[in-house]
Design a protein around this motif. Structure first.
Motif, PDB file in Angstrom:
ATOM      1  N   THR A 117       0.839  -1.197   0.000  1.00  0.00           N
ATOM      2  CA  THR A 117       0.000   0.000   0.000  1.00  0.00           C
ATOM      3  C   THR A 117       0.878   1.253   0.000  1.00  0.00           C
ATOM      4  N   ARG A 118       0.259   2.398  -0.266  1.00  0.00           N
ATOM      5  CA  ARG A 118       0.977   3.675  -0.264  1.00  0.00           C
ATOM      6  C   ARG A 118       1.187   4.214   1.145  1.00  0.00           C
ATOM      7  N   SER A 119       0.332   3.861   2.081  1.00  0.00           N
ATOM      8  CA  SER A 119       0.479   4.334   3.459  1.00  0.00           C
ATOM      9  C   SER A 119       0.204   3.167   4.396  1.00  0.00           C
ATOM     10  N   VAL A 120       0.439   3.391   5.661  1.00  0.00           N
ATOM     11  CA  VAL A 120       0.192   2.325   6.633  1.00  0.00           C
ATOM     12  C   VAL A 120      -1.279   1.952   6.563  1.00  0.00           C
ATOM     13  N   GLY A 121      -1.570   0.683   6.287  1.00  0.00           N
ATOM     14  CA  GLY A 121      -2.940   0.226   6.086  1.00  0.00           C
ATOM     15  C   GLY A 121      -3.758   0.051   7.350  1.00  0.00           C
ATOM     16  N   VAL A 122      -3.127  -0.133   8.482  1.00  0.00           N
ATOM     17  CA  VAL A 122      -3.862  -0.371   9.720  1.00  0.00           C
ATOM     18  C   VAL A 122      -3.897   0.933  10.504  1.00  0.00           C
ATOM     19  N   ALA A 123      -5.095   1.501  10.649  1.00  0.00           N
ATOM     20  CA  ALA A 123      -5.242   2.807  11.279  1.00  0.00           C
ATOM     21  C   ALA A 123      -4.707   2.836  12.709  1.00  0.00           C
ATOM     22  N   GLN A 124      -4.855   1.765  13.457  1.00  0.00           N
ATOM     23  CA  GLN A 124      -4.434   1.749  14.858  1.00  0.00           C
ATOM     24  C   GLN A 124      -3.051   1.131  15.043  1.00  0.00           C
ATOM     25  N   ALA A 125      -2.326   0.929  13.965  1.00  0.00           N
ATOM     26  CA  ALA A 125      -1.005   0.302  14.054  1.00  0.00           C
ATOM     27  C   ALA A 125      -0.063   1.145  14.903  1.00  0.00           C
ATOM     28  N   GLN A 126       0.835   0.477  15.580  1.00  0.00           N
ATOM     29  CA  GLN A 126       1.887   1.151  16.333  1.00  0.00           C
ATOM     30  C   GLN A 126       3.116   1.200  15.430  1.00  0.00           C
ATOM     31  N   VAL A 127       3.474   2.392  14.982  1.00  0.00           N
ATOM     32  CA  VAL A 127       4.576   2.545  14.036  1.00  0.00           C
ATOM     33  C   VAL A 127       5.869   2.774  14.813  1.00  0.00           C
ATOM     34  N   ALA A 128       6.896   1.992  14.465  1.00  0.00           N
ATOM     35  CA  ALA A 128       8.204   2.114  15.096  1.00  0.00           C
ATOM     36  C   ALA A 128       9.222   2.586  14.060  1.00  0.00           C
ATOM     37  N   PHE A 129       9.911   3.670  14.377  1.00  0.00           N
ATOM     38  CA  PHE A 129      11.007   4.197  13.556  1.00  0.00           C
ATOM     39  C   PHE A 129      10.585   4.532  12.123  1.00  0.00           C
ATOM     40  N   GLY A 130       9.301   4.758  11.893  1.00  0.00           N
ATOM     41  CA  GLY A 130       8.830   5.081  10.558  1.00  0.00           C
ATOM     42  C   GLY A 130       8.987   3.953   9.563  1.00  0.00           C
ATOM     43  N   SER A 131       9.264   2.735  10.058  1.00  0.00           N
ATOM     44  CA  SER A 131       9.538   1.610   9.161  1.00  0.00           C
ATOM     45  C   SER A 131       8.737   0.352   9.441  1.00  0.00           C
ATOM     46  N   PHE A 132       8.155   0.226  10.639  1.00  0.00           N
ATOM     47  CA  PHE A 132       7.415  -0.988  10.994  1.00  0.00           C
ATOM     48  C   PHE A 132       6.085  -0.600  11.616  1.00  0.00           C
ATOM     49  N   ALA A 133       4.993  -1.131  11.049  1.00  0.00           N
ATOM     50  CA  ALA A 133       3.658  -0.902  11.594  1.00  0.00           C
ATOM     51  C   ALA A 133       3.196  -2.202  12.236  1.00  0.00           C
ATOM     52  N   GLY A 134       3.222  -2.229  13.566  1.00  0.00           N
ATOM     53  CA  GLY A 134       2.909  -3.441  14.311  1.00  0.00           C
ATOM     54  C   GLY A 134       1.474  -3.507  14.767  1.00  0.00           C
ATOM     55  N   PRO A 135       1.150  -4.560  15.516  1.00  0.00           N
ATOM     56  CA  PRO A 135      -0.219  -4.743  16.009  1.00  0.00           C
ATOM     57  C   PRO A 135      -0.659  -3.578  16.897  1.00  0.00           C
ATOM     58  N   PRO A 136      -1.958  -3.282  16.914  1.00  0.00           N
ATOM     59  CA  PRO A 136      -2.471  -2.198  17.759  1.00  0.00           C
ATOM     60  C   PRO A 136      -2.436  -2.584  19.244  1.00  0.00           C
ATOM     61  N   ARG A 137      -2.687  -1.602  20.094  1.00  0.00           N
ATOM     62  CA  ARG A 137      -2.699  -1.868  21.540  1.00  0.00           C
ATOM     63  C   ARG A 137      -3.866  -2.746  21.950  1.00  0.00           C
ATOM     64  N   ARG A 138      -4.890  -2.826  21.112  1.00  0.00           N
ATOM     65  CA  ARG A 138      -6.013  -3.724  21.410  1.00  0.00           C
ATOM     66  C   ARG A 138      -6.374  -4.491  20.143  1.00  0.00           C
ATOM     67  N   LEU A 139      -6.238  -5.809  20.226  1.00  0.00           N
ATOM     68  CA  LEU A 139      -6.610  -6.685  19.116  1.00  0.00           C
ATOM     69  C   LEU A 139      -7.980  -7.292  19.392  1.00  0.00           C
ATOM     70  N   GLN A 140      -8.493  -7.964  18.411  1.00  0.00           N
ATOM     71  CA  GLN A 140      -9.753  -8.678  18.565  1.00  0.00           C
ATOM     72  C   GLN A 140      -9.631  -9.726  19.666  1.00  0.00           C
ATOM     73  N   ARG A 141     -10.767 -10.222  20.104  1.00  0.00           N
ATOM     74  CA  ARG A 141     -10.758 -11.341  21.044  1.00  0.00           C
ATOM     75  C   ARG A 141     -10.122 -12.530  20.346  1.00  0.00           C
TER      76      ARG A 141
END
Length: 187
Positions: free
Chosen positions: A57-81
Motif C-alpha cells: 500500500t501507499r500508506s500504513v494500512g492499519v489505522a491503529q497500528a503502532q509505528v516504530a522508527f517510521g519503518s514498521f507498523a505493528g499490532p495495535p494496543r487492542r486486538l480482537q478477542r
C-alpha cells in the motif's frame, strides 16, 4: 534340582539383566536430546522473505497500528478477542497483520524475553510459530508499505504482549493487547 543349578541360573539371569542400565541411560539420553531440540526449535528465528508479502500500500494500512522508527507498523494496543488455535502449545490466536516500509530492514520483532512462556508470534502467511521474526529488506519503492499476514499466539485468553522491534541498532518495545487493551507504551 540342586542348589548349584539354581545358583548358576540365578547368576546367568543377573548377567542378562546388566544391559538394563545401558538401556536406561540410552532412554535418558534420547529424552534429554529431544528436550534440547524442542528448546532449540522454540528459540529459532523465523526469517520472512519478500515472497511472503500479501500486499503493498501507499500508506500504513492499519489505522491503529503502532509505528516504530517510521519503518514498521505493528499490532495495535487492542486486538480482537482471540480465537481457539489448532496448536495445543499455544491455545489462543489473535490475527493481526503487520507492515514494513519497502526498502527498510531487516526488521526484527521478538516477544520480550520475560514473556516468551506466555506468547509467540508468526507472520508470513502460515509459517512457524516462534518467539522472533526477522523481515528481510525488500525492494524499495517510494512510499510503499509491504503487508504480511499472521498474528500473536498466547497461552492465556487475554494478555498484554510486549514486542521488541529492532531495526539496526535501535529498539523499541510496544504492547499488543490480545483480548484486552494495553495502556501506555510501558505497560
Amino acid at each position: 534340582m540342586g542348589r548349584a543349578f539354581l545358583r548358576g541360573n540365578f547368576h546367568r539371569a543377573r548377567l542378562r539383566m546388566r544391559p538394563l542400565p545401558g538401556i536406561v541411560a540410552l532412554v535418558v539420553l534420547l529424552a534429554s536430546s529431544h528436550q534440547a531440540s524442542a528448546q532449540t526449535a522454540k528459540t529459532q528465528v523465523l526469517t520472512v522473505g519478500c515472497g511472503n508479502i500479501i500486499g503493498s500500500t501507499r500508506s500504513v494500512g492499519v489505522a491503529q497500528a503502532q509505528v516504530a522508527f517510521g519503518s514498521f507498523a505493528g499490532p495495535p494496543r487492542r486486538l480482537q478477542r482471540p480465537a481457539q488455535a489448532a496448536d495445543e502449545s499455544w491455545p489462543y490466536f489473535a490475527k493481526s497483520g503487520v507492515e514494513v516500509r519497502a526498502g527498510s530492514g531487516p526488521v526484527t520483532v521478538s516477544v520480550s524475553r520475560n514473556f516468551q512462556d506466555q506468547a509467540a508470534i508468526s507472520w508470513g502467511n502460515g509459517l512457524a510459530v516462534v518467539e522472533t521474526v526477522r523481515f528481510r529488506r525488500c525492494r524499495a519503492a517510494p512510499d510503499r508499505w509491504n503487508a504480511y499476514a499472521g498474528g500473536l499466539f498466547t497461552r492465556p485468553r487475554s494478555a498484554c504482549v510486549p514486542l521488541v522491534i529492532r531495526i539496526g541498532s535501535r529498539s523499541k518495545t510496544v504492547h499488543a493487547g490480545v483480548g484486552q487493551s494495553c495502556g501506555g507504551p510501558h505497560q
